[in-house]
Design a protein around this motif. Structure first.
Motif, mmCIF file in Angstrom:
data_model
loop_
_atom_site.group_PDB
_atom_site.id
_atom_site.type_symbol
_atom_site.label_atom_id
_atom_site.label_comp_id
_atom_site.label_asym_id
_atom_site.label_seq_id
_atom_site.Cartn_x
_atom_site.Cartn_y
_atom_site.Cartn_z
ATOM 1 N N LYS A 119 5.961 -11.786 -17.921
ATOM 2 C CA LYS A 119 5.738 -12.987 -17.945
ATOM 3 C C LYS A 119 5.031 -14.430 -16.691
ATOM 4 N N THR A 120 4.756 -13.616 -15.653
ATOM 5 C CA THR A 120 4.832 -13.847 -14.476
ATOM 6 C C THR A 120 2.850 -13.400 -14.789
ATOM 7 N N ASP A 121 2.517 -14.833 -14.188
ATOM 8 C CA ASP A 121 0.827 -14.392 -13.675
ATOM 9 C C ASP A 121 0.800 -13.774 -12.391
ATOM 10 N N LYS A 122 -0.261 -12.757 -13.147
ATOM 11 C CA LYS A 122 -0.730 -11.961 -11.596
ATOM 12 C C LYS A 122 -1.179 -13.257 -9.819
ATOM 13 N N ILE A 123 -0.609 -13.137 -8.808
ATOM 14 C CA ILE A 123 -1.273 -13.051 -7.221
ATOM 15 C C ILE A 123 -2.390 -12.838 -7.397
ATOM 16 N N GLY A 128 -4.433 -6.924 -6.512
ATOM 17 C CA GLY A 128 -5.322 -5.664 -6.007
ATOM 18 C C GLY A 128 -4.554 -4.495 -5.505
ATOM 19 N N ILE A 129 -3.558 -4.877 -5.432
ATOM 20 C CA ILE A 129 -1.881 -3.952 -5.422
ATOM 21 C C ILE A 129 -1.340 -3.382 -5.882
ATOM 22 N N ASN A 130 -0.995 -1.780 -6.004
ATOM 23 C CA ASN A 130 -0.660 -1.229 -7.009
ATOM 24 C C ASN A 130 0.507 -2.285 -7.297
ATOM 25 N N THR A 131 1.335 -2.472 -8.734
ATOM 26 C CA THR A 131 2.481 -2.643 -8.343
ATOM 27 C C THR A 131 2.971 -2.617 -10.215
ATOM 28 N N VAL A 132 4.117 -2.362 -10.208
ATOM 29 C CA VAL A 132 4.247 -1.971 -11.316
ATOM 30 C C VAL A 132 5.101 -3.042 -12.180
ATOM 31 N N TYR A 133 4.670 -2.793 -13.680
ATOM 32 C CA TYR A 133 5.130 -3.751 -14.361
ATOM 33 C C TYR A 133 5.748 -3.111 -15.151
ATOM 34 N N TYR A 134 7.397 -4.796 -15.778
ATOM 35 C CA TYR A 134 8.211 -4.588 -16.741
ATOM 36 C C TYR A 134 8.336 -5.353 -17.858
ATOM 37 N N ASP A 163 -1.535 3.584 -0.134
ATOM 38 C CA ASP A 163 -1.638 3.108 1.125
ATOM 39 C C ASP A 163 -0.793 1.582 1.196
ATOM 40 N N SER A 164 -1.124 0.970 2.166
ATOM 41 C CA SER A 164 -0.089 -0.298 2.267
ATOM 42 C C SER A 164 -1.239 -1.205 2.541
ATOM 43 N N ILE A 165 -1.376 -2.391 2.151
ATOM 44 C CA ILE A 165 -1.953 -3.478 2.192
ATOM 45 C C ILE A 165 -2.912 -3.532 3.142
ATOM 46 N N ILE A 166 -2.507 -3.398 4.960
ATOM 47 C CA ILE A 166 -2.741 -3.139 6.320
ATOM 48 C C ILE A 166 -4.358 -2.041 6.729
ATOM 49 N N LYS A 167 -3.485 -0.430 5.769
ATOM 50 C CA LYS A 167 -4.599 0.344 5.741
ATOM 51 C C LYS A 167 -5.127 -0.156 4.568
#
Length: 172
Positions: A119-123, A128-134, A163-167
């Motif tokens: 339901k939530t729009d992407k931020i 660009g970071i891997n996200t698990v959607y439910y 990788d983290s966002i920092i990396k």
């Protein structure tokens, strides 16, 4: 004194064992009712999806509102952000407190798995970071699918496969 049976010996041994303490996975998520979600929605997401998935990955789920130690809520949050070896962050409903905690976690370059409902729009900044959607409907089959994918993402992150966002942006 004589021991009466093998069973009695086993019971006595079990009573002396101290349960193994698991590492904590800090859960960053909306806690109160908000937006157009039904009453208790995020508590149910936590109980039905997040907590079981975290436990399946070998961690203890930790939300600061469950910590009954008399201490500042902010101190609990900052300690968890920095000290917990793993975290998950639910971006659903674009909660500003959640985004702030995520920013701190990322600034410390600590492992975190991102989640979000459909339901939530992407931020943009973190899209660009891997996200698990439910699925926010929490239908039975959707709950189990989300649990499985979250467990896999936690394990993958722990093993350094994500990788983290920092990396990613080579900020270190």
């Amino acid at each position: 004194k004589m021991i009466k049976s093998v069973l009695e010996v086993k019971i006595m041994a079990e009573e002396r064992q101290v349960p193994e303490e698991k590492e904590k996975c800090f859960v960053i998520m909306p806690i109160s009712d908000q937006g157009d979600y039904p009453e208790g929605h995020f508590s149910k997401v936590y109980d039905q999806i997040f907590k079981p998935a975290i436990e399946d990955a070998g961690y203890e789920a930790y939300r600061v509102d469950e910590n009954k130690i008399c201490d500042s809520i902010m101190r609990k949050i900052f300690n968890a952000i920095y000290e917990c070896p793993m975290a998950i962050c639910d971006l659903s409903n674009r909660n500003p407190n959640v985004l702030y905690e995520l920013g701190l976690r990322q600034a410390y370059d600590k492992p975190v798995v991102l989640l979000q409902d459909e339901k939530t729009d992407k931020i943009f900044d973190i899209s660009g970071i891997n996200t698990v959607y439910y699925k926010s409907d929490r239908l039975y089959e959707n709950v189990f699918d989300a649990r499985k994918r979250l467990t896999e993402a936690i394990i993958s992150t722990r093993e350094g496969k994500q990788d983290s966002i920092i990396k990613i942006w080579r900020a270190t």
